[in-house]
Design an enzyme around this catalytic site. Structure first.
Site, PDB file in Angstrom:
ATOM      1  N   SER A  64       0.857  -1.191   0.000  1.00  0.00           N
ATOM      2  CA  SER A  64       0.000   0.000   0.000  1.00  0.00           C
ATOM      3  C   SER A  64       0.890   1.237   0.000  1.00  0.00           C
ATOM      4  CB  SER A  64      -0.864  -0.007   1.261  1.00  0.00           C
ATOM      5  OG  SER A  64      -1.416   1.272   1.471  1.00  0.00           O
ATOM      6  N   SER A  65       0.376   2.343  -0.533  1.00  0.00           N
ATOM      7  CA  SER A  65       1.177   3.585  -0.554  1.00  0.00           C
ATOM      8  C   SER A  65       1.381   4.147   0.856  1.00  0.00           C
ATOM      9  CB  SER A  65       0.520   4.632  -1.452  1.00  0.00           C
ATOM     10  OG  SER A  65      -0.782   4.927  -0.992  1.00  0.00           O
ATOM     11  N   CYS A  66       0.693   3.584   1.870  1.00  0.00           N
ATOM     12  CA  CYS A  66       0.902   4.077   3.240  1.00  0.00           C
ATOM     13  C   CYS A  66       2.224   3.597   3.826  1.00  0.00           C
ATOM     14  CB  CYS A  66      -0.250   3.672   4.151  1.00  0.00           C
ATOM     15  SG  CYS A  66      -0.201   1.963   4.600  1.00  0.00           S
TER      16      CYS A  66
ATOM     17  N   TYR B 111       0.002  -0.916  10.574  1.00  0.00           N
ATOM     18  CA  TYR B 111      -0.337  -1.566   9.293  1.00  0.00           C
ATOM     19  C   TYR B 111       0.817  -1.412   8.294  1.00  0.00           C
ATOM     20  CZ  TYR B 111      -3.084  -1.793   4.862  1.00  0.00           C
ATOM     21  OH  TYR B 111      -3.570  -2.065   3.612  1.00  0.00           O
TER      22      TYR B 111
ATOM     23  N   LYS C 150       3.120  -4.181   6.267  1.00  0.00           N
ATOM     24  CA  LYS C 150       3.247  -4.191   4.806  1.00  0.00           C
ATOM     25  C   LYS C 150       4.715  -4.111   4.371  1.00  0.00           C
ATOM     26  CE  LYS C 150      -0.928  -4.706   3.480  1.00  0.00           C
ATOM     27  NZ  LYS C 150      -1.306  -5.845   2.651  1.00  0.00           N
TER      28      LYS C 150
ATOM     29  N   HIS D 134     -12.808   3.086   4.024  1.00  0.00           N
ATOM     30  CA  HIS D 134     -12.034   4.218   3.524  1.00  0.00           C
ATOM     31  C   HIS D 134     -12.997   5.349   3.150  1.00  0.00           C
ATOM     32  CE1 HIS D 134      -9.081   0.913   2.854  1.00  0.00           C
ATOM     33  NE2 HIS D 134      -8.263   1.839   3.313  1.00  0.00           N
TER      34      HIS D 134
HETATM   35  N1  LIG Z   1      -8.647  -0.803  -0.299  1.00  0.00           N
HETATM   36  C1  LIG Z   1      -7.661   0.043  -0.554  1.00  0.00           C
HETATM   37  O1  LIG Z   1      -7.876   1.274  -0.713  1.00  0.00           O
HETATM   38  C2  LIG Z   1      -6.266  -0.472  -0.673  1.00  0.00           C
HETATM   39  C3  LIG Z   1      -5.935  -1.805  -0.508  1.00  0.00           C
HETATM   40  N2  LIG Z   1      -4.625  -2.213  -0.642  1.00  0.00           N
HETATM   41  C4  LIG Z   1      -4.245  -3.610  -0.413  1.00  0.00           C
HETATM   42  O2  LIG Z   1      -4.990  -4.497  -1.221  1.00  0.00           O
HETATM   43  C5  LIG Z   1      -5.188  -5.742  -0.531  1.00  0.00           C
HETATM   44  C6  LIG Z   1      -6.664  -6.083  -0.536  1.00  0.00           C
HETATM   45  O3  LIG Z   1      -7.382  -5.036   0.075  1.00  0.00           O
HETATM   46  P1  LIG Z   1      -8.985  -4.937  -0.061  1.00  0.00           P
HETATM   47  O4  LIG Z   1      -9.445  -5.812  -1.143  1.00  0.00           O
HETATM   48  O5  LIG Z   1      -9.311  -3.510  -0.042  1.00  0.00           O
HETATM   49  O6  LIG Z   1      -9.451  -5.562   1.336  1.00  0.00           O
HETATM   50  P2  LIG Z   1     -10.834  -6.265   1.693  1.00  0.00           P
HETATM   51  O7  LIG Z   1     -11.026  -6.079   3.150  1.00  0.00           O
HETATM   52  O8  LIG Z   1     -11.897  -5.808   0.767  1.00  0.00           O
HETATM   53  O9  LIG Z   1     -10.562  -7.806   1.378  1.00  0.00           O
HETATM   54  C7  LIG Z   1      -9.672  -8.545   2.153  1.00  0.00           C
HETATM   55  C8  LIG Z   1      -9.889 -10.004   1.877  1.00  0.00           C
HETATM   56  O10 LIG Z   1      -9.001 -10.751   2.719  1.00  0.00           O
HETATM   57  C9  LIG Z   1      -9.733 -11.792   3.320  1.00  0.00           C
HETATM   58  N3  LIG Z   1      -9.180 -12.144   4.630  1.00  0.00           N
HETATM   59  C10 LIG Z   1      -8.846 -11.294   5.630  1.00  0.00           C
HETATM   60  N4  LIG Z   1      -8.431 -11.994   6.707  1.00  0.00           N
HETATM   61  C11 LIG Z   1      -8.520 -13.316   6.371  1.00  0.00           C
HETATM   62  C12 LIG Z   1      -8.236 -14.514   7.056  1.00  0.00           C
HETATM   63  N5  LIG Z   1      -7.788 -14.514   8.324  1.00  0.00           N
HETATM   64  N6  LIG Z   1      -8.443 -15.681   6.406  1.00  0.00           N
HETATM   65  C13 LIG Z   1      -8.901 -15.685   5.135  1.00  0.00           C
HETATM   66  N7  LIG Z   1      -9.186 -14.598   4.434  1.00  0.00           N
HETATM   67  C14 LIG Z   1      -8.991 -13.407   5.050  1.00  0.00           C
HETATM   68  C15 LIG Z   1     -11.141 -11.263   3.481  1.00  0.00           C
HETATM   69  O11 LIG Z   1     -12.027 -12.357   3.639  1.00  0.00           O
HETATM   70  P3  LIG Z   1     -13.566 -12.185   4.046  1.00  0.00           P
HETATM   71  O12 LIG Z   1     -14.247 -11.896   2.745  1.00  0.00           O
HETATM   72  O13 LIG Z   1     -13.919 -13.476   4.634  1.00  0.00           O
HETATM   73  O14 LIG Z   1     -13.616 -11.040   5.006  1.00  0.00           O
HETATM   74  C16 LIG Z   1     -11.304 -10.499   2.183  1.00  0.00           C
HETATM   75  O15 LIG Z   1     -11.726 -11.355   1.150  1.00  0.00           O
HETATM   76  C17 LIG Z   1      -4.623  -5.555   0.877  1.00  0.00           C
HETATM   77  O16 LIG Z   1      -3.342  -6.115   0.943  1.00  0.00           O
HETATM   78  C18 LIG Z   1      -4.516  -4.036   1.022  1.00  0.00           C
HETATM   79  O17 LIG Z   1      -3.465  -3.679   1.842  1.00  0.00           O
HETATM   80  C19 LIG Z   1      -3.628  -1.335  -0.953  1.00  0.00           C
HETATM   81  C20 LIG Z   1      -3.902  -0.010  -1.144  1.00  0.00           C
HETATM   82  C21 LIG Z   1      -5.212   0.537  -0.989  1.00  0.00           C
HETATM   83  C1  LIG Z   2      -5.393   3.182   1.587  1.00  0.00           C
HETATM   84  C2  LIG Z   2      -4.924   3.734   2.914  1.00  0.00           C
HETATM   85  O1  LIG Z   2      -6.051   4.176   3.680  1.00  0.00           O
HETATM   86  C3  LIG Z   2      -5.807   4.646   4.997  1.00  0.00           C
HETATM   87  O2  LIG Z   2      -5.301   5.940   4.968  1.00  0.00           O
HETATM   88  P1  LIG Z   2      -6.128   7.194   4.510  1.00  0.00           P
HETATM   89  O3  LIG Z   2      -5.855   7.488   3.094  1.00  0.00           O
HETATM   90  O4  LIG Z   2      -5.863   8.321   5.453  1.00  0.00           O
HETATM   91  O5  LIG Z   2      -7.614   6.651   4.711  1.00  0.00           O
HETATM   92  P2  LIG Z   2      -9.123   7.064   4.599  1.00  0.00           P
HETATM   93  O6  LIG Z   2      -9.626   6.733   3.262  1.00  0.00           O
HETATM   94  O7  LIG Z   2      -9.815   6.439   5.747  1.00  0.00           O
HETATM   95  O8  LIG Z   2      -9.178   8.667   4.823  1.00  0.00           O
HETATM   96  C4  LIG Z   2      -8.735   9.589   3.879  1.00  0.00           C
HETATM   97  C5  LIG Z   2      -9.075  10.986   4.324  1.00  0.00           C
HETATM   98  O9  LIG Z   2     -10.497  11.152   4.250  1.00  0.00           O
HETATM   99  C6  LIG Z   2     -10.991  11.755   5.430  1.00  0.00           C
HETATM  100  N1  LIG Z   2     -12.395  11.422   5.629  1.00  0.00           N
HETATM  101  C7  LIG Z   2     -13.429  12.329   5.587  1.00  0.00           C
HETATM  102  N2  LIG Z   2     -14.593  11.737   5.866  1.00  0.00           N
HETATM  103  C8  LIG Z   2     -14.306  10.409   6.056  1.00  0.00           C
HETATM  104  C9  LIG Z   2     -15.132   9.309   6.378  1.00  0.00           C
HETATM  105  O10 LIG Z   2     -16.355   9.397   6.524  1.00  0.00           O
HETATM  106  N3  LIG Z   2     -14.489   8.101   6.465  1.00  0.00           N
HETATM  107  C10 LIG Z   2     -13.137   7.967   6.277  1.00  0.00           C
HETATM  108  N4  LIG Z   2     -12.569   6.729   6.372  1.00  0.00           N
HETATM  109  N5  LIG Z   2     -12.329   9.031   6.007  1.00  0.00           N
HETATM  110  C11 LIG Z   2     -12.909  10.222   5.894  1.00  0.00           C
HETATM  111  C12 LIG Z   2     -10.050  11.231   6.503  1.00  0.00           C
HETATM  112  O11 LIG Z   2     -10.111  12.029   7.665  1.00  0.00           O
HETATM  113  C13 LIG Z   2      -8.712  11.327   5.763  1.00  0.00           C
HETATM  114  O12 LIG Z   2      -8.242  12.661   5.806  1.00  0.00           O
HETATM  115  C14 LIG Z   2      -4.804   3.834   5.761  1.00  0.00           C
HETATM  116  O13 LIG Z   2      -5.243   3.795   7.101  1.00  0.00           O
HETATM  117  C15 LIG Z   2      -4.494   2.559   5.113  1.00  0.00           C
HETATM  118  O14 LIG Z   2      -5.599   1.690   5.171  1.00  0.00           O
HETATM  119  C16 LIG Z   2      -4.154   2.725   3.690  1.00  0.00           C
HETATM  120  O15 LIG Z   2      -3.282   2.088   3.164  1.00  0.00           O
END
Ligand SMILES: NC(=O)C1=CN([C@@H]2O[C@H](COP(=O)(O)OP(=O)(O)OC[C@H]3O[C@@H](n4cnc5c(N)ncnc54)[C@H](OP(=O)(O)O)[C@@H]3O)[C@@H](O)[C@H]2O)C=CC1
Ligand SMILES: C[C@H]1O[C@H](OP(=O)(O)OP(=O)(O)OC[C@H]2O[C@@H](n3cnc4c(=O)[nH]c(N)nc43)[C@H](O)[C@@H]2O)[C@@H](O)[C@@H](O)C1=O
Length: 336
Positions: free
Chosen positions: A130-132, A159, A163, A202
């Site tokens: 992730s970009s974090c 987190y 990563k 998010h």
């Molecule tokens: N979403 C985003 O904005 C971003 C995501 N990423 C990365 O992309 C990847 C996927 O993220 P995303 O799709 O958003 O996440 P989701 O939460 O949507 O999906 C995560 C998946 O992992 C499965 N999982 C979690 N824990 C377990 C476990 N103990 N056993 C089996 N399966 C498990 C979940 O299963 P179940 O369906 O059963 O819950 C789910 O299918 C991650 O590595 C994340 O860091 C990177 C940058 C941004």
């Molecule tokens: C992908 C990245 O995502 C996470 O980082 P983040 O970018 O800060 O995540 P975010 O999407 O939750 O927030 C983005 C911005 O948005 C604002 N904001 C406003 N209103 C709402 C609101 O209602 N919900 C949320 N969640 N944020 C809000 C919030 O305050 C912040 O300024 C990592 O923890 C980590 O998971 C990671 O890797």
């Protein structure tokens, strides 16, 4: 047609950064996390490209936190390729209130999968970072070389450390065992199958839900966390999945690789766009008592662009598609 491009790494050895070593259409491809935002998009992308032998398993059948269960699963299934999209994922609130869960679960899942991929001779693995992982004050847009050059953003440092460990696992196995494990660093993602739970999601899915529910209930205003000034970059998840399949077929370097659009917008601009897409007529308010997180986070995508991949989906169109998906799949805040 792709030709091997030679590059000299800092260690002095020569490696191919770009290759054409495509997965066979019948290869057994394990998508870990196939029900999530990213995993489900990778399954769609693979099916679209004609891959017919996809392997998926539910958390109930194999809990990826359990070392024995993961070892048995790999030993019996012997996948050829692995997309590691299973993880503990959440937005700023979830990350800052449950750091122990985020570091523990992510370390366990990635360690179990990467180690058993090696034991069972998986041909190639793609790890989702992730970009974090980059420093809170990294120079923008963030180049891959910024990794480990400064302190992390405190709202998600647990987190991020997990990563970074995942990246190091891939690089260490590549170095010691000559494996081909690649690590990608996507920016903030959105799309179908996103998490719309307001406590754990998010920002983009949270705002889709908040504006939609405010429209339905005719609420006078919607509250946005923080000041609205932070800048984020948003990538539609089908573009991300396309990039992951592309890299699995054409990339095998240990160097991490950013995925994104290279374009950032403020949270206030995002809120205005989502308000427009949902057709909400009320006002937008900000709650500065909630954290802003990283002030600016935009990936430098020069490297992946140079390898022949660019993002396609315009943000407005991607948000419209996600809003349509939300309306079709959620009733009264519950997935139907
Ligand atoms: N979403 C985003 O904005 C971003 C995501 N990423 C990365 O992309 C990847 C996927 O993220 P995303 O799709 O958003 O996440 P989701 O939460 O949507 O999906 C995560 C998946 O992992 C499965 N999982 C979690 N824990 C377990 C476990 N103990 N056993 C089996 N399966 C498990 C979940 O299963 P179940 O369906 O059963 O819950 C789910 O299918 C991650 O590595 C994340 O860091 C990177 C940058 C941004
Ligand atoms: C992908 C990245 O995502 C996470 O980082 P983040 O970018 O800060 O995540 P975010 O999407 O939750 O927030 C983005 C911005 O948005 C604002 N904001 C406003 N209103 C709402 C609101 O209602 N919900 C949320 N969640 N944020 C809000 C919030 O305050 C912040 O300024 C990592 O923890 C980590 O998971 C990671 O890797």
């Amino acid at each position: 047609m792709f030709f091997a491009k030679k590059m000299v790494l800092k260690y002095g050895n020569i490696m191919n950064s770009q290759v054409s070593n495509r997965m066979d259409k019948q290869a057994k491809i394990y998508v870990a996390g196939h029900r999530g935002l990213v995993g489900s998009a990778i399954v769609r992308a693979l099916e679209k490209e004609g891959y017919t032998n996809l392997l998926t398993v539910t958390r109930q059948a194999v809990d990826l936190l359990e070392q024995r269960a993961v070892a048995d699963f790999f030993a019996s299934e012997k996948p050829d390729y692995v997309f590691l999209a299973a993880a503990k994922v959440g937005g700023i609130l979830a990350n800052s209130t449950a750091p122990a869960d985020f570091i523990y679960e992510n370390l366990m899942i990635e360690t179990n999968i990467i180690h058993n991929a090696w034991r069972n001779k998986v041909q190639k693995l793609l790890f989702l970072g992730s970009s974090c992982i980059y420093p809170q004050m990294a120079e923008q847009p963030i180049k891959e070389e910024s990794l480990l050059t400064g302190p992390l953003e405190p709202t998600n440092d647990a987190y991020a450390i997990a990563k970074i460990a995942g990246i190091k696992l891939c690089q260490a196995y590549n170095q010691q065992y000559d494996t081909k494990y690649i690590s990608v660093m996507p920016t903030n993602l959105y799309g179908p199958n996103d998490n719309f739970n307001l406590q754990t999601s998010h920002v983009l899915p949270a705002l889709i839900r908040k504006f939609h529910e405010a429209k339905v209930s005719q609420a006078p205003f919607v509250t946005i966390w923080g000041t609205g000034t932070p800048v984020r970059e948003f990538l539609y998840v089908d573009d991300l999945a396309d990039a992951c399949v592309y890299l699995m077929n054409h990339y095998e370097d240990s160097k991490i690789i950013n995925i994104g659009t290279g374009v950032g917008i403020t949270i206030q601009e995002l809120a205005t766009t989502i308000k427009e897409v949902t057709g909400y007529q009320g006002d937008i308010c900000f709650d500065p008592s909630k954290p802003d997180g990283t002030p600016v986070k935009i990936n430098d995508v020069t490297y992946i662009n140079s390898l022949g991949w660019t993002a396609k989906t315009n943000l407005h169109i991607g948000i419209q598609a996600t809003y349509e998906w939300f309306c079709q799949n959620y009733k009264n805040g519950v997935l139907v």
